[in-house]
Enzyme design. Structure first.
Site, PDB file in Angstrom:
ATOM      1  N   ARG A   1       0.826  -1.203   0.000  1.00  0.00           N
ATOM      2  CA  ARG A   1       0.000   0.000   0.000  1.00  0.00           C
ATOM      3  C   ARG A   1       0.860   1.252   0.000  1.00  0.00           C
ATOM      4  O   ARG A   1       0.940   1.973  -0.984  1.00  0.00           O
ATOM      5  CB  ARG A   1      -0.958  -0.016   1.209  1.00  0.00           C
ATOM      6  CG  ARG A   1      -2.093   1.017   1.111  1.00  0.00           C
ATOM      7  CD  ARG A   1      -1.715   2.405   1.574  1.00  0.00           C
ATOM      8  NE  ARG A   1      -1.241   2.470   2.953  1.00  0.00           N
ATOM      9  CZ  ARG A   1      -0.749   3.570   3.506  1.00  0.00           C
ATOM     10  NH1 ARG A   1      -0.638   4.696   2.809  1.00  0.00           N
ATOM     11  NH2 ARG A   1      -0.309   3.560   4.760  1.00  0.00           N
ATOM     12  N   ASP A   2       1.548   1.509   1.070  1.00  0.00           N
ATOM     13  CA  ASP A   2       2.326   2.738   1.202  1.00  0.00           C
ATOM     14  C   ASP A   2       3.505   2.750   0.241  1.00  0.00           C
ATOM     15  O   ASP A   2       3.949   3.815  -0.199  1.00  0.00           O
ATOM     16  CB  ASP A   2       2.812   2.877   2.647  1.00  0.00           C
ATOM     17  CG  ASP A   2       3.303   4.274   2.964  1.00  0.00           C
ATOM     18  OD1 ASP A   2       3.025   5.197   2.188  1.00  0.00           O
ATOM     19  OD2 ASP A   2       3.960   4.449   4.003  1.00  0.00           O
TER      20      ASP A   2
ATOM     21  N   HIS B   1       6.349   4.580  12.566  1.00  0.00           N
ATOM     22  CA  HIS B   1       6.400   4.537  11.109  1.00  0.00           C
ATOM     23  C   HIS B   1       7.470   5.539  10.669  1.00  0.00           C
ATOM     24  O   HIS B   1       7.217   6.734  10.588  1.00  0.00           O
ATOM     25  CB  HIS B   1       5.025   4.914  10.553  1.00  0.00           C
ATOM     26  CG  HIS B   1       4.900   4.827   9.070  1.00  0.00           C
ATOM     27  ND1 HIS B   1       4.089   3.909   8.449  1.00  0.00           N
ATOM     28  CD2 HIS B   1       5.474   5.543   8.071  1.00  0.00           C
ATOM     29  CE1 HIS B   1       4.158   4.054   7.142  1.00  0.00           C
ATOM     30  NE2 HIS B   1       4.997   5.054   6.889  1.00  0.00           N
TER      31      HIS B   1
ATOM     32  N   HIS C   1      10.578   7.076   8.143  1.00  0.00           N
ATOM     33  CA  HIS C   1      11.108   7.227   6.787  1.00  0.00           C
ATOM     34  C   HIS C   1      12.604   7.509   6.893  1.00  0.00           C
ATOM     35  O   HIS C   1      13.081   8.050   7.885  1.00  0.00           O
ATOM     36  CB  HIS C   1      10.398   8.363   6.049  1.00  0.00           C
ATOM     37  CG  HIS C   1       9.011   8.000   5.603  1.00  0.00           C
ATOM     38  ND1 HIS C   1       8.563   8.201   4.317  1.00  0.00           N
ATOM     39  CD2 HIS C   1       7.970   7.444   6.261  1.00  0.00           C
ATOM     40  CE1 HIS C   1       7.311   7.786   4.203  1.00  0.00           C
ATOM     41  NE2 HIS C   1       6.925   7.335   5.378  1.00  0.00           N
TER      42      HIS C   1
ATOM     43  N   CYS D   1       5.512   9.418   0.280  1.00  0.00           N
ATOM     44  CA  CYS D   1       4.190  10.005   0.470  1.00  0.00           C
ATOM     45  C   CYS D   1       3.868  10.845  -0.755  1.00  0.00           C
ATOM     46  O   CYS D   1       4.611  11.783  -1.067  1.00  0.00           O
ATOM     47  CB  CYS D   1       4.139  10.875   1.728  1.00  0.00           C
ATOM     48  SG  CYS D   1       2.533  11.695   1.929  1.00  0.00           S
TER      49      CYS D   1
ATOM     50  N   ASN E   1      10.176   4.553   2.851  1.00  0.00           N
ATOM     51  CA  ASN E   1       9.948   4.027   4.188  1.00  0.00           C
ATOM     52  C   ASN E   1      11.162   3.244   4.680  1.00  0.00           C
ATOM     53  O   ASN E   1      12.014   2.810   3.892  1.00  0.00           O
ATOM     54  CB  ASN E   1       8.759   3.059   4.161  1.00  0.00           C
ATOM     55  CG  ASN E   1       7.448   3.744   3.913  1.00  0.00           C
ATOM     56  OD1 ASN E   1       6.921   4.421   4.785  1.00  0.00           O
ATOM     57  ND2 ASN E   1       6.898   3.559   2.728  1.00  0.00           N
TER      58      ASN E   1
END
Length: 308
Positions: A25-26, A218, A220, A251, A260
């Site tokens: 997803r991300d 989460h 990065h 993002c 990420n």
């Protein structure tokens, strides 16, 4: 080169960590190209086979905003939603929830902002207004027996507003928990966090009555700090970490947000610390290399490059 690191157990750290895989997803939402459904489904299946305990699969967002995930319903339809591995999807609003419920999804995530500018750009809302938007989503999901996770973005810095005060993040996070979210994922969306900042933020959540088992991190790796920040969070007792296989993602609404934290890099560090995670590193690397080839580029993960 060795496929596993030397192990030195640090008894002050948690015994076990849960890795919340966000690559499908991300990761894929930030790619310039669109991976075919077959490639996405195979990627998710490979990640599950590698032992990832949770794999976030896609997002039921409008295709105009994230065309890379326009095939969300088709992807979900081909996955074992009732299997042993939770397969969450991101939902932006009630329409997204409707689609998720129609598809039989049992785990969802919502995506909030700690800053006004990002809320306006990403959610077409204000920080205050986002709670009115999320309240019916969370309530209806819980009524349907669906678990709800909440992401909070821009928790360490915002490209338009600069540093973000921990009190602001705690205020947003506690309100999401009050709505009924079972877990908060604290996002360093543009990768500017540092180890002491992580420790302070976890401490301030604790002062507000939020235990560490309700928090996930989460990170990065924009400035190369993701693993250092993960270690700092471990020292604070955090036991859930978001990561993206191969280091995919960023993002789409913040140009300064690079990839990420790579799942392989996190697994290597956890293994070296003697912390259980349940992931087969060789199988994970194989899955990431396969996806990188499908995307036509090399994986940004240092461990993937070293082992492949």
């Amino acid at each position: 080169m060795s496929a596993l690191p030397m192990v030195e157990r640090d008894p002050s750290l948690p015994d076990r960590v849960t890795i919340y895989e966000v690559g499908p997803r991300d990761g894929l939402q930030n790619e310039s190209g669109i991976a075919p459904v077959d490639v996405k489904v195979a990627f998710i299946e490979d990640l599950m086979a590698a032992g990832l305990p949770i794999v976030e699969t896609t997002s039921f967002v409008h295709p105009r905003w994230v065309p890379q995930l326009a095939d969300a319903a088709e992807v979900v339809d081909r996955l074992p939603l009732a299997g042993r591995v939770p397969l969450p999807v991101l939902v932006p609003n009630e329409r997204g929830l409707d689609r998720a419920l129609e598809a039989g999804v049992r785990h969802i995530a919502i995506f909030a902002s700690a800053t006004e500018t990002f809320a306006e750009r990403n959610l077409n809302s204000s920080v205050e207004g986002q709670f009115a938007m999320f309240e019916p989503v969370v309530r209806r999901a819980l009524d349907a027996g669906v678990d709800v996770r909440a992401y909070v973005s821009m928790c360490f810095g915002d490209p338009w507003e600069g540093p973000v005060a921990p009190a602001r993040v705690v205020g947003v996070g506690t309100r999401l928990l009050d709505l009924g979210a079972t877990q908060l994922s604290i996002g360093d969306t543009i990768g500017v966090g540092t180890a002491a900042h992580v420790a302070r933020l976890v401490s301030e959540f604790g002062d507000a009555g939020v235990p560490v088992d309700r928090l996930a991190m989460h990170f990065h790796d924009t400035y190369g700090q993701a693993l250092a920040n993960a270690l700092a969070a471990l020292r604070c007792g955090i036991t859930t970490f978001d990561a993206s296989a191969g280091g995919l993602g960023g993002c789409p609404y913040a140009e300064s947000a690079t990839g990420n934290l790579a799942t392989e890099d996190l697994v290597w560090m956890l293994t070296g610390l003697g912390i259980e995670h349940g992931v087969d590193l060789a199988a994970l690397v194989k899955a990431s290399v396969k996806m990188a080839r499908a995307l036509g580029r090399e994986s940004p993960s240092a461990v993937v490059r070293a082992l492949s």
